[in-house]
Design an enzyme around this catalytic site. Structure first.
Site, PDB file in Angstrom:
ATOM      1  N   ASP A   1     -14.858  -8.524  53.264  1.00 22.91           N
ATOM      2  CA  ASP A   1     -14.598  -9.448  52.154  1.00 22.91           C
ATOM      3  C   ASP A   1     -15.524 -10.654  52.220  1.00 22.91           C
ATOM      4  OD1 ASP A   1     -13.355 -10.438  49.908  1.00 22.91           O
ATOM      5  OD2 ASP A   1     -11.735 -11.400  51.020  1.00 22.91           O
TER       6      ASP A   1
ATOM      7  N   HIS B   1     -15.957 -14.110  41.657  1.00 23.68           N
ATOM      8  CA  HIS B   1     -15.218 -15.106  40.859  1.00 23.68           C
ATOM      9  C   HIS B   1     -15.958 -15.485  39.573  1.00 23.68           C
ATOM     10  CE1 HIS B   1     -12.645 -16.643  44.491  1.00 23.68           C
ATOM     11  NE2 HIS B   1     -12.853 -15.344  44.528  1.00 23.68           N
TER      12      HIS B   1
ATOM     13  N   ASP C   1      -5.675  -8.310  45.156  1.00 22.62           N
ATOM     14  CA  ASP C   1      -5.624  -9.279  44.065  1.00 22.62           C
ATOM     15  C   ASP C   1      -7.033  -9.776  43.767  1.00 22.62           C
ATOM     16  OD1 ASP C   1      -5.525 -10.556  46.671  1.00 22.62           O
ATOM     17  OD2 ASP C   1      -5.185 -12.456  45.653  1.00 22.62           O
TER      18      ASP C   1
ATOM     19  N   GLU D   1      -4.642 -12.930  48.378  1.00 21.29           N
ATOM     20  CA  GLU D   1      -5.742 -13.578  49.100  1.00 21.29           C
ATOM     21  C   GLU D   1      -6.263 -14.760  48.315  1.00 21.29           C
ATOM     22  OE1 GLU D   1      -9.658 -14.540  50.710  1.00 21.29           O
ATOM     23  OE2 GLU D   1      -9.213 -13.939  48.661  1.00 21.29           O
ATOM     24  N   GLU D   2      -6.283 -14.639  47.000  1.00 19.63           N
ATOM     25  CA  GLU D   2      -6.929 -15.675  46.184  1.00 19.63           C
ATOM     26  C   GLU D   2      -6.082 -16.939  46.084  1.00 19.63           C
ATOM     27  OE1 GLU D   2      -9.878 -15.436  45.522  1.00 19.63           O
ATOM     28  OE2 GLU D   2     -10.395 -13.326  45.382  1.00 19.63           O
TER      29      GLU D   2
HETATM   30 ZN    ZN Z   1     -12.071 -11.835  48.557  1.00 16.22          ZN
END
Ligand code: ZN
Length: 444
Positions: free
Chosen positions: A174, A416, A85, A150-151
């Site tokens: 990550d 992001h 995601d 995850e987000e």
């Molecule tokens: Zn991440």
């Protein structure tokens, strides 16, 4: 040490990353078989297809929460924990190109997920593929585990941990190189007490940020202003209200911020006689390490951070919202028991909301030592040190697992953000580091 990743491996990885970016996978309303929306399920399906094509054995959770792809044999499992995601694209006018096309622009793979986390996941996958192609025999199973939430709330990886056996060790690509071996425990909770009819405030903020303003529009404003003045607390006011000014930082750095809610509460406590407010005014005060309440709580991962972000007082109840980042070696149950005891005289009760266990793999463990050695050899950065983070990666959800790459310290950070992209040269370096690391850890 000879290079493992060839030009061809790199090109294949880039093509595949483009293909995965072209499947938009930000959170959307649930559908049947797609708990986080159709897009994320499509990305999971696509990832499984990619892994099948590369010769991995795959398993996709029928409910759509997670999938994994495996190569090698043996009892032991080395996990590579990724997520499919992404955050949404946000304001499209800020992007120079389509975030979901999947393409190379100016020597970088461009699009949402290029850095977080489709890119690093693909880099690690093709690192293993390169080892497979070169005939390496793995002495354990290497399992790529794909989370899908995850987000937001980590529900995909939670489902994995519920249904699957634990891994023996692993990495999560990550975050940043060199590696993160410690992430504090993350406790979010409430302190709840009685209400009052003398005072009504509703200061609602996110758990994870120090609030930079707090508005008061209730009675006795002149006295509240006088109290703020006595402390030298900054505020603005008009005919109807007072706005206390603070400085916002992430909760993991709470002691570096200025908490407007605390400052207002300290002033209100001097004007209104109300026990729950005494907790802030007489005990907690402004120390966001919580030392006035719990003493000096710290270890090699740093100090406890204690952020009080929201304060609600009405006729029915008082409610404070707290975010605690607990040092990795501190006993959380004892800490919470002590906190519960300390708030009781203020008529407050500790109420659990959410907890993420810490990540801690000692610096002298074989895993950390091997990964650090490979990183130093591959980058020439002989002074590199394993890192501590106040943030949270999937590494903390698995046994003996650290966050390892994929961003180099010199990689521009687009996570992001608009125009997310990953330089081809940096991606290639990350692939080589992953290949060398997995060769060192998982072949004889
Ligand atoms: Zn991440």
């Amino acid at each position: 040490m000879s290079t493992i990743i060839t030009e061809k491996d790199q090109q294949a990885a880039v093509k595949t990353l483009e293909r995965l970016i072209a499947v938009p996978s930000y959170n959307q309303p649930a559908e049947a078989g797609a708990p986080f929306g159709r897009g994320i399920r499509n990305a999971l399906d696509e990832m499984m297809k990619i892994c099948d094509e590369l010769g991995f054995k795959t398993y996709e959770d029928p409910d759509g929460y997670y999938g994994y792809a495996e190569v090698g044999s043996g009892e032991k499992v080395f996990g590579v924990i990724c997520h499919l995601d992404t955050v949404p694209a946000g304001d499209l006018s800020k992007w120079d190109h389509d975030p979901f096309k999947g393409m190379v622009v100016d020597n970088a793979v461009y699009g949402r997920g290029a850095q977080d986390d489709k890119g690093p996941g693909i880099a690690a996958l093709f690192a293993v593929k390169a080892l497979m192609d070169q005939g390496y025999h793995f002495n354990q199973r290497i399992r790529f585990i794909y989370g899908t939430d995850e987000e937001i709330l980590w529900r995909g990886i939670a489902e994995y941990n519920k249904k699957e056996a634990p891994i023996d060790s692993g990495i999560s690509p990550d975050a940043e190189f060199p590696l993160i071996y410690a992430e504090k425990g993350l406790q979010q909770s409430y302190l709840v007490g009685p209400g009052t009819d003398k005072l009504k405030i509703s200061l609602q903020n996110a758990f994870n940020a120090v609030p930079d303003s707090a508005v008061y529009d209730g009675p006795r404003q002149d006295e509240v202003k006088a109290a703020l003045d006595r402390h030298g607390f900054e505020y603005t006011s008009d005919a109807n209200s007072i706005t206390v000014i603070g400085k916002s930082v992430h909760a993991m750095m709470a002691p570096k911020g200025t908490n407007a809610v605390l400052r207002l509460a300290i002033a209100l406590d001097e004007v209104f006689d109300f026990k729950p407010l005494d907790f802030i005014g007489k005990l907690f005060k402004e120390d966001a390490t919580g030392s006035n309440v719990l003493g000096d709580v710290k270890d090699e991962s740093g100090h406890l951070t204690f952020n009080i972000s929201s304060l609600e007082i009405n006729e029915k109840e008082t409610r404070m919202q707290i975010d605690l980042r607990i040092p990795v070696t501190v006993d959380r149950d004892k800490l919470i028991a002590e906190l519960s005891e300390k708030v009781a005289p203020y008529d407050l009760e500790y109420v659990h909301f959410d907890y993420l266990a810490p990540l801690y793999v000692p610096k002298d463990s074989a895993l950390v030592k091997t990964l650090m050695k490979i990183y130093k050899e591959q980058t020439g950065d002989s002074a590199a040190q394993p890192q501590i983070s106040g943030g949270a990666t999937f590494a903390r959800t698995m046994n003996n697992c650290v966050a390892f790459g994929g961003m180099l310290p010199t990689t521009p950070d687009y996570m992001h953000q608009a125009n997310e992209q990953w330089l081809l040269a940096d991606m290639q370096k990350a692939m080589e580091i992953y290949a060398q690391a997995i060769k060192a850890l998982c072949t004889d």
